[in-house]
Design a protein around this motif. Sequence first.
Motif, short mmCIF file in Angstrom:
data_model
loop_
_atom_site.label_atom_id
_atom_site.label_comp_id
_atom_site.label_asym_id
_atom_site.label_seq_id
_atom_site.Cartn_x
_atom_site.Cartn_y
_atom_site.Cartn_z
N VAL A 373 0.79 -1.20 0.04
CA VAL A 373 -0.15 -0.11 0.03
C VAL A 373 0.86 1.20 -0.04
O VAL A 373 0.67 2.03 -0.59
N VAL A 374 1.92 1.16 0.72
CA VAL A 374 2.83 2.23 0.71
C VAL A 374 3.61 2.56 -0.48
O VAL A 374 3.72 3.62 -1.04
N MET A 375 3.91 1.60 -1.05
CA MET A 375 4.66 1.49 -2.14
C MET A 375 3.71 2.04 -3.59
O MET A 375 3.99 2.77 -4.27
N LEU A 376 2.59 1.65 -3.31
CA LEU A 376 1.48 2.17 -4.39
C LEU A 376 1.13 3.54 -4.19
O LEU A 376 1.33 4.43 -5.05
N THR A 377 1.20 4.13 -2.98
CA THR A 377 1.16 5.58 -2.65
C THR A 377 2.16 6.47 -3.22
O THR A 377 2.01 7.28 -3.75
N LEU A 378 3.20 5.67 -2.95
CA LEU A 378 4.55 6.46 -3.56
C LEU A 378 4.54 6.32 -5.23
O LEU A 378 4.88 7.46 -5.69
N THR A 379 4.04 5.39 -5.76
CA THR A 379 4.26 5.43 -7.25
C THR A 379 2.96 6.45 -7.62
O THR A 379 3.26 6.88 -8.67
N LEU A 380 1.93 6.40 -7.17
CA LEU A 380 0.79 7.38 -7.56
C LEU A 380 1.12 8.62 -7.36
O LEU A 380 0.84 9.64 -8.08
N SER A 381 1.77 8.99 -6.34
CA SER A 381 2.24 10.66 -5.98
C SER A 381 3.03 10.94 -6.90
O SER A 381 3.34 12.09 -7.33
N THR A 382 4.26 10.06 -7.10
CA THR A 382 5.31 10.34 -8.24
C THR A 382 4.56 10.57 -9.63
O THR A 382 5.11 11.60 -10.30
N LEU A 383 3.43 9.99 -9.88
CA LEU A 383 2.84 9.99 -11.00
C LEU A 383 1.97 11.25 -10.92
O LEU A 383 1.28 11.61 -12.15
N GLY A 384 1.76 11.85 -9.88
CA GLY A 384 0.30 12.73 -9.89
C GLY A 384 -0.89 12.23 -10.10
O GLY A 384 -1.84 13.05 -10.39
N LEU A 385 -1.14 10.88 -9.91
CA LEU A 385 -2.37 10.38 -9.61
C LEU A 385 -2.91 10.30 -8.50
O LEU A 385 -2.48 10.38 -7.48
N PRO A 386 -4.47 10.49 -8.37
CA PRO A 386 -5.18 10.53 -7.26
C PRO A 386 -4.97 9.61 -6.21
O PRO A 386 -5.23 8.24 -6.51
N LEU A 387 -4.62 9.65 -4.76
CA LEU A 387 -4.31 8.67 -3.97
C LEU A 387 -5.52 7.65 -3.55
O LEU A 387 -5.39 6.86 -3.11
N GLU A 388 -6.76 8.56 -3.93
CA GLU A 388 -8.05 7.94 -3.41
C GLU A 388 -8.13 6.69 -4.26
O GLU A 388 -8.98 5.74 -3.83
N GLY A 389 -7.44 6.53 -5.27
CA GLY A 389 -7.29 5.20 -6.04
C GLY A 389 -7.09 4.11 -5.32
O GLY A 389 -7.56 2.94 -5.71
N VAL A 390 -6.48 4.18 -4.38
CA VAL A 390 -5.91 3.14 -3.41
C VAL A 390 -6.94 2.71 -2.84
O VAL A 390 -7.29 1.13 -2.84
N GLY A 391 -8.08 3.20 -2.47
CA GLY A 391 -9.26 2.63 -1.77
C GLY A 391 -10.18 1.68 -2.66
O GLY A 391 -10.70 0.64 -2.25
N LEU A 392 -10.01 1.90 -3.90
CA LEU A 392 -10.65 0.94 -4.94
C LEU A 392 -9.97 -0.42 -4.80
O LEU A 392 -11.05 -1.39 -5.00
N LEU A 393 -8.92 -0.67 -4.39
CA LEU A 393 -8.14 -1.87 -4.47
C LEU A 393 -8.30 -2.55 -3.13
O LEU A 393 -7.85 -3.64 -3.08
N LEU A 394 -8.47 -1.84 -1.99
CA LEU A 394 -8.36 -2.61 -0.57
C LEU A 394 -8.95 -3.98 -0.35
O LEU A 394 -8.84 -4.72 0.41
N ALA A 395 -10.35 -3.98 -1.22
CA ALA A 395 -11.29 -5.08 -0.98
C ALA A 395 -10.62 -6.25 -0.96
O ALA A 395 -10.72 -7.24 -0.31
N ILE A 396 -9.93 -6.29 -2.06
CA ILE A 396 -9.23 -7.61 -2.35
C ILE A 396 -7.64 -7.56 -1.98
O ILE A 396 -6.98 -8.57 -2.28
N ASP A 397 -7.17 -6.84 -1.44
CA ASP A 397 -5.64 -6.78 -1.13
C ASP A 397 -5.27 -7.73 -0.55
O ASP A 397 -4.03 -8.13 -0.81
N PRO A 398 -5.79 -8.17 0.63
CA PRO A 398 -5.28 -9.70 1.30
C PRO A 398 -5.29 -10.71 0.53
O PRO A 398 -4.28 -11.52 0.58
N ILE A 399 -5.97 -10.76 -0.55
CA ILE A 399 -5.95 -12.11 -1.37
C ILE A 399 -4.72 -11.94 -2.41
O ILE A 399 -4.06 -12.60 -2.40
N LEU A 400 -4.42 -10.78 -2.92
CA LEU A 400 -3.37 -10.36 -3.78
C LEU A 400 -1.99 -10.45 -2.90
O LEU A 400 -1.14 -10.69 -3.37
N ASP A 401 -2.16 -10.01 -1.68
CA ASP A 401 -0.90 -10.06 -0.68
C ASP A 401 -0.47 -11.32 -0.78
O ASP A 401 0.78 -11.50 -0.36
N MET A 402 -1.13 -12.56 -0.56
CA MET A 402 -0.56 -13.71 -0.53
C MET A 402 0.41 -14.01 -1.78
O MET A 402 1.49 -14.55 -1.41
#
Length: 445
Positions: A373-402
């Motif tokens: 999550v921290v790495m994604l926010t770093l990437t989004l902020s570097t690109l100037g993309l909205p950080l709110e986009g992280v919330g779109l993906l959090l629902a399945i983050d534990p599944i992906l994290d495996m």
Amino acid sequence: MAQARKRGGLLGSFGFQVLAAMVLGLGLGLLARNLGAEQGQAGHCLSEVLRLAGSTFIQLLRVLVPPLVFTAIVASIANLRELQNAAALVWRTLFWFAVTALIAVSIGITLGLVLQPGVNTTVAAAAASTPSTSGSWLDFLTGLIPSNMLGIAASTTLKDGVPTTSLSFNVLQIVVISLITGIAALKSGAAAEPFLAFNASALAIVRKILWWVIRLTPIGTIGLFGNAVAHYGWDALAQLGAFAIAVYLGLGLVMLVVYPSLLLLNGLNPIRFFAGAWPAIQLGFVSRSSIGTLPVTQTVTENALGVPKAYAAFAVPLGATTKMDGCAAVYPAVAAIFVAQFYGVSLQFTDYLLIVFVSVIGSAATAGLTGAVVMLTLTLSTLGLPLEGVGLLLAIDPILDMGRTATNVAGQALIPTLVAKRQGILDQAVYDSASGDLEAASPTA
């Protein structure tokens, strides 16, 4: 020992025990989920037992991380006197960290552009939200400077209106402290010999305790996997199916194509590598923690893959904090493209170069923090993309994290193995006899 393994047969092998634990955890997790895992529901008690079993196991592993990292790195620096190519080992380790990260992020970008997960999604815009944690380029510099000699950080949060203080350790700071202590001990000459002897004894004790904890892996696996099934986001997969497929396809290409190819190019049998590293990869999958898996990763790298202890004790802890092909390369590349597509933002060629730069260099900036999550926010902020986009993906983050963590752990064992082979210090006989048996990971093996 080989006879003991043979007598144990399939049922006695570590790999079979963990796979059986995953199946049992899956069944118990589904049962708890069907009965209802929330407070007051029939499956809550079972869910809590699974959660407690898993969290206790990870806690036991994490407790061992600071003393293991400190004593192992100090001992490795002392032992580096016996290695004539210590500087080459360090630089080649960092070089291969960067090379594999570059390959992984390229795969992530390609899959994001081909599969277009941000277009092929039904997730609602209302799910967007700013994450509670974020990363910045200053995190790397501040993370390098220890706040105290133990690398411990304290944080206070409000829970039900009551301030709660929790302690955590920063592995990157512990690595820095250990490196400085080890170098100072070498420079102190004969006066430091008693300290180095004590450190070697402490390391032997820590490794023995670690062995006892590793034996509990099947029990921990039942709890960790069962709890994940009982609680996390399976229903959300329907909305984010294209994104999940892109991420797991990328992780699969890295682990099952890129890593075996690198091994073959260096004259190593991929089957033997995965057999030796399997205990750590399995634990990484169910625990979702590279740091929690660190003790097992280091042990199998040394005792099952044949990497010298003096080198593995440096390379594996460093990899656990900075070598994240899953969390810091494949995932942020696919996720950043998803967010851009979702919000209709057109990315230019220079933006893709920035994604590559952040993935290859920026993973160190999130060391000791909350990985993906921290790495994604770093990437989004570097690109100037909205950080709110992280919330779109959090629902399945534990599944992906495996899958992300399993890939991370595989890479953390792979690079020391490749470098040791290229430098001519790999114990080929140990590597060629690697197996998924728990005994191969024993400190006394």
